[in-house]
Design a protein around this motif. Structure first.
Motif, PDB file in Angstrom:
ATOM      1  N   HIS A 140      26.048  76.348  24.626  1.00  0.00           N
ATOM      2  CA  HIS A 140      27.482  76.529  24.401  1.00  0.00           C
ATOM      3  C   HIS A 140      28.016  75.472  23.428  1.00  0.00           C
ATOM      4  CE1 HIS A 140      27.419  73.384  27.485  1.00  0.00           C
ATOM      5  NE2 HIS A 140      28.657  73.081  27.129  1.00  0.00           N
ATOM      6  N   LYS A 141      27.301  74.370  23.273  1.00  0.00           N
ATOM      7  CA  LYS A 141      27.682  73.335  22.310  1.00  0.00           C
ATOM      8  C   LYS A 141      27.101  73.622  20.925  1.00  0.00           C
ATOM      9  CE  LYS A 141      27.067  69.642  25.851  1.00  0.00           C
ATOM     10  NZ  LYS A 141      28.322  68.897  25.948  1.00  0.00           N
ATOM     11  N   GLU A 142      25.839  74.020  20.893  1.00  0.00           N
ATOM     12  CA  GLU A 142      25.089  74.171  19.637  1.00  0.00           C
ATOM     13  C   GLU A 142      23.762  74.821  19.970  1.00  0.00           C
ATOM     14  OE1 GLU A 142      26.006  74.234  16.500  1.00  0.00           O
ATOM     15  OE2 GLU A 142      26.147  72.084  16.039  1.00  0.00           O
ATOM     16  N   HIS A 163      29.962  68.517  20.813  1.00  0.00           N
ATOM     17  CA  HIS A 163      30.498  68.889  22.117  1.00  0.00           C
ATOM     18  C   HIS A 163      31.730  69.757  21.886  1.00  0.00           C
ATOM     19  CE1 HIS A 163      27.897  65.918  24.038  1.00  0.00           C
ATOM     20  NE2 HIS A 163      28.341  65.016  23.174  1.00  0.00           N
ATOM     21  N   THR A 164      32.034  70.598  22.844  1.00  0.00           N
ATOM     22  CA  THR A 164      33.185  71.495  22.699  1.00  0.00           C
ATOM     23  C   THR A 164      34.492  70.701  22.807  1.00  0.00           C
ATOM     24  OG1 THR A 164      33.392  71.963  25.070  1.00  0.00           O
ATOM     25  CG2 THR A 164      31.864  73.354  23.777  1.00  0.00           C
ATOM     26  N   ARG A 165      35.566  71.318  22.334  1.00  0.00           N
ATOM     27  CA  ARG A 165      36.886  70.685  22.460  1.00  0.00           C
ATOM     28  C   ARG A 165      37.242  70.447  23.928  1.00  0.00           C
ATOM     29  NH1 ARG A 165      39.980  70.565  17.813  1.00  0.00           N
ATOM     30  NH2 ARG A 165      39.225  71.821  16.047  1.00  0.00           N
ATOM     31  N   GLU A 166      36.888  71.382  24.788  1.00  0.00           N
ATOM     32  CA  GLU A 166      37.187  71.224  26.212  1.00  0.00           C
ATOM     33  C   GLU A 166      36.483  69.993  26.785  1.00  0.00           C
ATOM     34  OE1 GLU A 166      38.046  75.230  24.901  1.00  0.00           O
ATOM     35  OE2 GLU A 166      36.197  74.038  24.748  1.00  0.00           O
ATOM     36  N   GLU A 167      35.251  69.762  26.354  1.00  0.00           N
ATOM     37  CA  GLU A 167      34.504  68.596  26.829  1.00  0.00           C
ATOM     38  C   GLU A 167      35.045  67.292  26.254  1.00  0.00           C
ATOM     39  OE1 GLU A 167      30.198  70.872  27.419  1.00  0.00           O
ATOM     40  OE2 GLU A 167      30.794  70.067  25.457  1.00  0.00           O
ATOM     41  N   SER A 214      29.217  74.176  12.852  1.00  0.00           N
ATOM     42  CA  SER A 214      28.808  73.868  14.217  1.00  0.00           C
ATOM     43  C   SER A 214      29.504  74.804  15.193  1.00  0.00           C
ATOM     44  CB  SER A 214      29.158  72.424  14.571  1.00  0.00           C
ATOM     45  OG  SER A 214      28.915  72.176  15.949  1.00  0.00           O
ATOM     46  N   ARG A 215      28.815  75.123  16.261  1.00  0.00           N
ATOM     47  CA  ARG A 215      29.403  75.957  17.301  1.00  0.00           C
ATOM     48  C   ARG A 215      30.617  75.284  17.929  1.00  0.00           C
ATOM     49  NH1 ARG A 215      25.198  79.121  20.868  1.00  0.00           N
ATOM     50  NH2 ARG A 215      25.204  80.294  18.929  1.00  0.00           N
ATOM     51  N   CYS A 216      30.688  73.939  17.851  1.00  0.00           N
ATOM     52  CA  CYS A 216      31.830  73.249  18.455  1.00  0.00           C
ATOM     53  C   CYS A 216      33.117  73.462  17.653  1.00  0.00           C
ATOM     54  CB  CYS A 216      31.539  71.753  18.607  1.00  0.00           C
ATOM     55  SG  CYS A 216      31.586  70.787  17.091  1.00  0.00           S
TER      56      CYS A 216
END
Length: 474
Positions: free
Chosen positions: A71-73, A322-326, A412-414
């Motif tokens: 979910h991050k990358e 890392h995702t914005r939520e993280e 990036s997926r993030c």
């Protein structure tokens, strides 16, 4: 003479210096550096007049997040950013789920790279299972990686199975790795000191980006300096080649400088956030999105000095999405936030911009991203250089192409970069991996699965041993 590819009219960064030459490529290798007037029948000729032709970056510190944290990358999205950023070889890190610390997990990771990576690759497994060190070395890894840290208030990015801070166990790892001839990458950290220091901050309720930044830089970076002193002494005692990640303090850089002068086989790296991010203003403005770490001015000045004089061998991204939520939780609970920042897409362009601004010579920039990492990790003459016989990993850069980094361009997926809005003066236009174009005209054109395992051949191993015996740090 018939060849696959000719890059025509550019200025080429070679081991002997910059030359005006055409680069000839055939069967994935560089087969000639010739005067533009020399005839050669090529299936494809690319006019790069007015541009620099550089070796592709060998990034030995990359977090692909696959398997376990896609979910991050993942490997494909990481390699797409690599292609855009002029990175032609990536070394992944073991803090995955499951962690890469035995033959089974390493086989799985290599299979994943082989299916989806656009650029060439290797992987740095954790040597926490002692009986797996030699078998993993025989699978073609170039290095091992350990974290001298246990996370407080979270289980990631330093999960169980990838960490070791007991000095006796570290020495045993070094003894075993030394027998393989591989390099040992160490994330330095004095856990006992950090437990005490961060406990004081948390007891005061300073669970903020500013508190976290201050704790990790506390007392002039004592948690880094003491750990690095231990690593250098154990490397001397064991004869194990080591590589120290995350250089960021004046005292640590001076310690590595002295160790090299004493003949200890140590290399070290600075990550993108060291020279280009993590000022106090960045911490105040971006909070968790700037952390990794805060680097006080004394440390940043020492970083630039070390990059210039060769004490710091390598620039590697420590790409850590890392995702914005993280990240958002870090504004009020920074010790629960996943630390790290994405960086692989922009590090090479930022360094070329630094060349334009007079902070580095082009020769040093090329050594930091390409020549020296290839030498230090057993790929000398294969990767990181533009010379006959090497893989045709090539980057075409325009040193007079101003542009602005933007979240809109992030692959990036993030979906974010701490450099959003930063103006730079140099751009990467094309990237070739073993002679195949993977990035051109603003688009990724390489295919998933093009990447291959980058590992040392017998001749490279021989040259590496010779270089290490002569103290070959440049």
């Amino acid at each position: 003479m018939s060849i696959d590819l000719r890059l025509s009219g550019g200025t080429v960064a070679t081991p002997a210096g910059n030359v005006t030459a055409d680069v000839l490529v055939d069967n994935e290798k560089i087969v000639g550096l010739v005067h533009p007037s020399v005839p050669a029948e090529a299936d494809r000729t690319v006019d790069v007049t007015g541009k620099l032709v550089l070796p592709g970056m060998v990034d030995v510190h990359v977090h692909t997040r696959e398997p376990g944290f896609e979910h991050k990358e993942d490997i494909e999205t990481t390699s797409r950013q690599a292609a855009v950023g002029g990175v032609t070889t990536i070394f992944g890190m073991p803090n995955l789920n499951p962690p890469t610390n035995d033959v089974e997990t390493l086989n799985d990771v290599f299979d994943r790279y082989g299916r989806t990576s656009i650029v060439d690759y290797n992987h740095n497994p954790a040597p926490t299972n002692y009986d797996q060190i030699q078998p993993m070395a025989e699978m073609g890894v170039c290095a091992f990686k350990i974290y001298m840290v246990v996370d407080t208030g979270r289980t990631y990015p330093h999960p169980a199975g990838t960490g070791m801070h007991d000095h006796g166990h570290l020495l045993k790892m070094m003894d075993l790795i030394a027998k393989t001839g591989k390099r040992f990458i160490i994330h330095p950290h004095d856990q006992a000191l950090m437990d005490y220091i961060e406990g004081e901050y948390l007891a005061r309720g300073e669970n903020t980006p500013q508190g976290y930044a201050s704790a990790y830089a506390a007392r002039s970076g004592v948690i880094w300096d003491t750990a690095i002193d231990v690593c250098l002494r154990l490397a001397e005692a064991s004869g194990c080649p080591i590589h120290i990640a995350h250089m960021q303090t004046k005292r640590s850089i001076e310690a590595v400088r002295r160790a090299k002068a004493a003949g200890i086989d140590v290399t070290c790296e600075v990550n993108h956030w060291g020279p280009f991010l993590s000022t106090w203003d960045d911490v105040e403005r971006l909070g968790p999105y700037a952390l990794s770490y805060w680097v006080p001015d004394e440390g940043r000045n020492a970083i630039w000095e070390g990059m210039t004089d060769g004490t710091i061998d390598i620039c590697s991204s420590d790409h850590a999405p890392h995702t914005r939520e993280e990240k958002e939780i870090g504004w009020t609970q920074m010790w629960s936030c996943h630390t790290g920042t994405p960086g692989i897409q922009y590090y090479y362009p930022l360094l070329l911009d630094a060349v334009n601004r007079g902070k580095l010579t082009l020769e040093r920039a090329v050594s930091l991203v390409a020549t020296r990492p290839a030498e230090a990790f057993g790929l000398r003459g294969i990767k990181g250089t533009i010379e006959v016989g090497a893989d045709a990993d090539l980057v075409v850069a325009d040193m007079a192409a101003p542009w602005t980094i933007s979240n809109d361009g992030v692959l990036s997926r993030c979906g974010w970069t701490p450099y959003d809005g930063r103006e730079i003066t140099a751009a990467i236009e094309r990237t070739f991996v073993r002679g195949t174009e993977v990035f051109a005209d603003g688009s990724v054109v390489g295919d998933p699965g093009h990447g291959r395992l980058a590992t040392a051949g017998a001749e490279s191993e021989k040259r590496l041993a010779t270089a290490n015996a002569s103290g070959g740090n440049n």
